[in-house]
Write an enzyme that holds these catalytic residues in place. Structure first.
Site, PDB file in Angstrom:
ATOM      1  CB  SER A  12       5.816  38.226  71.525  1.00 56.86           C
ATOM      2  OG  SER A  12       4.696  37.968  70.535  1.00 56.86           O
ATOM      3  CB  SER A  13       2.973  34.296  72.165  1.00 54.67           C
ATOM      4  OG  SER A  13       2.561  34.447  71.064  1.00 54.67           O
ATOM      5  CB  SER A 140       1.270  25.494  58.716  1.00 52.16           C
ATOM      6  OG  SER A 140       0.153  25.096  59.042  1.00 52.16           O
ATOM      7  CE1 TYR A 153      -0.664  30.856  59.210  1.00 49.82           C
ATOM      8  CE2 TYR A 153      -1.719  28.298  58.491  1.00 49.82           C
ATOM      9  CZ  TYR A 153      -0.655  29.510  58.897  1.00 49.82           C
ATOM     10  OH  TYR A 153       0.422  28.729  59.950  1.00 49.82           O
TER      11      TYR A 153
END
Length: 282
Positions: A12-13, A140, A153
């Site tokens: 979505s982004s 990441s 995270y």
């Protein structure tokens, strides 16, 4: 020639959106999934502007639901005949610390970032075996280097990296290639979704004794993201893995990411990394 099909989560982004458009530009039929398809307008507009709207198909998928993941993958294979690649990109950030936020906050982050990857991967592997396909996960630099106030995270991204690094040689025996792609700071809406509001007073207030450290961390992070890589640039690295003849098991999306990772891999006792990250909260 039959068009190859790739399923991408979290489109979505940000990196996911840009990866979906770039994959379609590269000639892939792109199944772009997202939890809330009412947010698909930006992706559809970007695909239209790029002239690839016909290659981008939006589907709803909550990666934390294993039954939904299995049904989505099965439907894609039934409609398109095969699945050639999966890009696990869906993720959720969280800024906080254990004493303040508790275990449940970490569990929620793990559900999206770790178990979400496993849910989709488990559903996809039989079909990737059938095509000699490719499994990619956007992790990441936080999957290699633990970072202050990103405990949950980073733990989830560490888990993904450990799982897929372990899976890589096993998957290779049945013809499936596995790669993790590691961005550093990327300018995208992800930054706005990690639990740091524009008015940070409430967040800082509830941090109690950790408030000074969080203030220092937020100031440092604002500077890092001011020079962040664009989502489109990071997506180009992801699609590079998708289209490469023999991609590496681990790929960074920028020189900054490569340098950051290298510092950890050359730091067997951990003092170098902790020395650096300690300055972020001082």
């Amino acid at each position: 020639m039959t068009t190859s099909t790739v399923l991408i989560t979290g489109t979505s982004s940000g990196i996911g959106l840009e990866t979906a458009v770039a994959a379609a530009r590269a000639g892939w039929h792109t199944v772009a999934t997202m939890r809330d398809t009412t947010k698909a307008g930006v992706l559809r507009a970007a695909a239209e502007a790029a002239g690839v709207a016909g290659l981008v198909e939006v589907r709803r998928l909550d990666v934390t639901d294993p039954d939904a993941a299995a049904a989505c993958v099965a439907a894609v294979v039934a409609e398109h005949g095969a699945l050639h690649a999966v890009i696990n990109n869906a993720g959720a950030g969280h800024v906080g610390t254990l004493e303040v936020d508790g275990v449940e906050a970490a569990r929620r982050v793990m559900e999206v970032n770790y178990f979400g990857v496993l849910n989709v991967t488990a559903a996809a592997l039989p079909h990737l075996r059938a095509t000699g396909g490719r499994l990619i996960a956007v992790t990441s630099v936080g999957g290699v280097v633990g970072q202050p106030f990103n405990e949950a995270y980073c733990a989830a991204k560490f888990a993904v990296e450990g799982y897929l690094e372990s899976l890589t040689p096993v998957a290779a025996t049945v013809g499936v290639s596995v790669t993790v792609v590691e961005p550093a700071a990327v300018a995208s809406e992800f930054v706005a979704n990690v639990g740091v509001p524009d008015d940070r007073s409430e967040l800082l207030e509830r941090m109690g004794p950790y408030t000074p450290a969080l203030e220092a961390y937020l100031a440092r992070t604002a500077g890092a993201f001011a020079n962040a890589q664009s989502a489109a640039d990071a997506a180009a690295s992801v699609v590079g893995v998708l289209t490469a003849e023999r991609p590496a098991p681990r790929v960074q999306t920028s020189d900054a990411a490569r340098a950051f990772i290298a510092g950890k891999l050359a730091d067997p006792d951990g003092t170098r990394v902790v020395g650096v990250t300690s300055t972020w909260v001082a």
